[in-house]
Design a protein around this motif. Structure first.
Motif, short mmCIF file in Angstrom:
data_model
loop_
_atom_site.label_atom_id
_atom_site.label_comp_id
_atom_site.label_asym_id
_atom_site.label_seq_id
_atom_site.Cartn_x
_atom_site.Cartn_y
_atom_site.Cartn_z
N GLN A 79 7.94 6.38 5.43
CA GLN A 79 7.39 5.27 6.19
C GLN A 79 7.77 3.91 5.62
O GLN A 79 7.61 2.90 6.30
CB GLN A 79 5.86 5.40 6.23
CG GLN A 79 5.39 6.69 6.90
CD GLN A 79 3.88 6.76 7.05
OE1 GLN A 79 3.25 5.77 7.40
NE2 GLN A 79 3.31 7.92 6.76
N ILE A 80 8.28 3.89 4.41
CA ILE A 80 8.65 2.61 3.78
C ILE A 80 9.80 1.92 4.51
O ILE A 80 9.73 0.72 4.77
CB ILE A 80 8.96 2.83 2.28
CG1 ILE A 80 7.66 3.22 1.55
CG2 ILE A 80 9.57 1.57 1.67
CD1 ILE A 80 7.85 3.51 0.07
N PRO A 81 10.91 2.63 4.86
CA PRO A 81 11.98 1.94 5.58
C PRO A 81 11.53 1.34 6.91
O PRO A 81 12.00 0.26 7.30
CB PRO A 81 13.02 3.05 5.80
CG PRO A 81 12.77 4.02 4.71
CD PRO A 81 11.29 4.01 4.51
N TYR A 106 0.83 -1.21 0.00
CA TYR A 106 0.00 0.00 0.00
C TYR A 106 0.87 1.26 0.00
O TYR A 106 0.56 2.24 -0.70
CB TYR A 106 -0.92 0.01 1.22
CG TYR A 106 -2.15 -0.85 1.06
CD1 TYR A 106 -2.96 -0.74 -0.06
CD2 TYR A 106 -2.53 -1.76 2.05
CE1 TYR A 106 -4.10 -1.51 -0.20
CE2 TYR A 106 -3.67 -2.54 1.92
CZ TYR A 106 -4.45 -2.42 0.79
OH TYR A 106 -5.59 -3.18 0.64
N ALA A 107 1.93 1.25 0.81
CA ALA A 107 2.80 2.43 0.88
C ALA A 107 3.45 2.71 -0.46
O ALA A 107 3.50 3.87 -0.93
CB ALA A 107 3.85 2.24 1.97
N ARG A 108 3.96 1.67 -1.11
CA ARG A 108 4.62 1.87 -2.39
C ARG A 108 3.62 2.27 -3.48
O ARG A 108 3.94 3.10 -4.34
CB ARG A 108 5.35 0.59 -2.79
CG ARG A 108 6.61 0.33 -1.93
CD ARG A 108 7.14 -1.07 -2.10
NE ARG A 108 8.37 -1.27 -1.33
CZ ARG A 108 8.86 -2.46 -0.99
NH1 ARG A 108 8.21 -3.57 -1.38
NH2 ARG A 108 9.97 -2.54 -0.29
N SER A 109 2.43 1.70 -3.43
CA SER A 109 1.41 2.08 -4.40
C SER A 109 1.01 3.54 -4.23
O SER A 109 0.87 4.29 -5.22
CB SER A 109 0.19 1.17 -4.25
OG SER A 109 -0.86 1.58 -5.09
N ASN A 110 0.83 3.98 -3.00
CA ASN A 110 0.48 5.36 -2.74
C ASN A 110 1.63 6.31 -3.10
O ASN A 110 1.39 7.41 -3.61
CB ASN A 110 0.08 5.55 -1.28
CG ASN A 110 -1.36 5.17 -1.02
OD1 ASN A 110 -2.27 5.96 -1.17
ND2 ASN A 110 -1.57 3.92 -0.63
N LEU A 147 4.67 13.39 -0.77
CA LEU A 147 5.40 12.23 -1.28
C LEU A 147 6.52 11.83 -0.33
O LEU A 147 6.71 10.63 -0.03
CB LEU A 147 5.96 12.54 -2.67
CG LEU A 147 6.89 11.48 -3.28
CD1 LEU A 147 6.15 10.15 -3.44
CD2 LEU A 147 7.45 11.96 -4.62
N ALA A 148 7.28 12.80 0.16
CA ALA A 148 8.39 12.50 1.06
C ALA A 148 7.89 11.87 2.36
O ALA A 148 8.52 10.95 2.91
CB ALA A 148 9.19 13.77 1.36
#
Length: 412
Positions: A142-144, A100-104, A136-137
């Motif tokens: 939150q991805i790491p 979800y995070a990468r898609s967003n 975006l930033a």
């Protein structure tokens, strides 16, 4: 070990003795007593008659102690299965949240490019571009953290399976869906719970052990009866040892009873009765805690499923809102702030949705553990691997939506 006391004991013995008396022995007549040889061999038998049940009650206590140890082992297996399943669900939940995070982030990257193009064309201000960059930033930051949680969960699975951290990465690193819970659950009757919970069974066996020890302590107040006998050969010459005239035997019985022990034996009875009372209270506590855990787990599971349904509805509505606001923004019918707010809301709703999907399964695992789980495997490692393989089979498809009222009947 304790049961062996029911049977007679039989010991074999053999000895040879050579004695040379002193010439200065004052009891000798006409000099020394000379040399004397004594050779013997035989069997010694004894048997305590369990008239007052001391041996029987001691054997019952030993059996109960063994049963309690087995239940403790089973309790460890149930806990290990739950830990492996929970770590597996943590990994799949982190993968879902990462997706979800990468898609967003990808969607917000497109939004940034759209805003930049509109700014270059003089259709919007630099503020919109800066807000798009910030949004975006924030998502990418939150991805790491989610990747760290995934790494920790995979390492936890490996360690619980008795292997080195990283050993399950080739098998589980590929993203897979969170396992779906069954549509219906049957907790069973309270009596079934008491039969299934290893900790309750262990507490009951310890109560049985303490009760049997009261019988042992009580039997020590009464007489002990025993039989004994000896059958053997005895001769002053090794060559004559096995002749018929060398046979010797004796048989008899004995009785012993404590007369004065300074109150020690009666105090021991009182001590064992107090131990039994304590074991009874611990058993009652284990039963109450088991019932509490089941009720709490059922409530947590049911409430989280309701929350999951509402989150699924909210996420679906947020997706529609993003599409509508995007269309309005590109048409100049709304400002960029509304578009950013809808994107942030969508990411938040989808992240909560994935976390709730994982929490539903975690609550199901906790419920299964509260109900006593299962321990059919021969070893903890074997059963943990079986749990993992079953979870992999459940994850046969990717990208499935969360369960709703229309598709609740699908089992994992």
């Amino acid at each position: 070990f304790a049961g062996g006391a029911f049977q007679p004991t039989l010991d074999a013995r053999a000895s040879g003795t050579v004695v040379e008396a002193s010439d200065n022995n004052p009891f000798a007549q006409g000099g020394g007593l000379g040399r004397t040889d004594i050779w013997s061999a035989g069997l010694d038998a004894s048997w305590e008659l369990d008239v007052f049940g001391r041996i029987r009650r001691n054997a019952e206590a030993a059996d109960a102690r063994l049963d309690a140890s087995i239940e403790d082992y089973r309790d460890v297996l149930v806990a290990l299965q739950a830990e492996v399943a929970a770590a597996y669900v943590d990994a799949r939940t982190s993968q879902e949240r990462l997706a979800y995070a990468r898609s967003n982030a990808e969607s917000q990257r497109d939004t940034l490019q759209l805003t930049q193009d509109r700014f270059d064309a003089g259709l919007t201000s630099a503020l919109d571009v800066a807000q798009a960059e910030s949004n975006l930033a924030n998502t990418e930051s939150q991805i790491p953290e989610l990747e760290r949680a995934l790494e920790f969960a995979l390492n936890r699975v490996a360690v619980l399976l008795g292997t080195q951290p990283g050993s399950v990465h080739p098998r589980l690193a590929e993203p897979g869906p969170i396992p779906s819970p069954p549509a219906e659950l049957t907790a069973g009757l309270p009596a079934d719970l008491l039969r299934r919970r290893p900790d309750v069974r262990a507490a009951e066996r310890r109560l049985a052990q303490a009760t049997a020890q009261v019988g042992v302590a009580t039997a020590n107040l009464y007489p002990r009866f025993s039989l004994f006998g000896t059958l053997g050969l005895e001769s002053d010459s090794l060559g004559d040892l096995f002749e018929g005239d060398s046979v010797t035997w004796n048989a008899g019985g004995a009785v012993g009873m404590p007369i004065f022990q300074g109150g020690r034996l009666r105090a021991l009875v009182g001590f064992q009765e107090a131990q039994t009372e304590q074991a009874l209270r611990l058993y009652e506590q284990a039963v109450l805690l088991a019932l509490e855990e089941v009720e709490n787990s059922l409530a947590a599971y049911g409430l989280e499923r309701n929350r999951l349904e509402r989150l699924a509805e909210a996420a679906a509505a947020s997706e529609r809102a993003v599409e509508l606001v995007r269309t309005q923004y590109t048409s100049g019918l709304t400002n960029f702030q509304n578009y950013l707010d809808s994107q942030r809301s969508l990411f938040q709703q989808q992240d909560q949705l994935a976390a709730s999907q994982g929490q539903v399964v975690q609550n199901l695992i906790a419920l299964n553990r509260a109900l006593g789980g299962g321990w059919p495997a021969e070893s903890a490692e074997e059963h943990a691997l079986a749990v993992l393989e079953e979870a992999d089979r459940d994850a046969g498809t990717e990208g499935e939506p969360p369960p709703t009222e229309s598709d609740e009947g699908t089992s994992p």
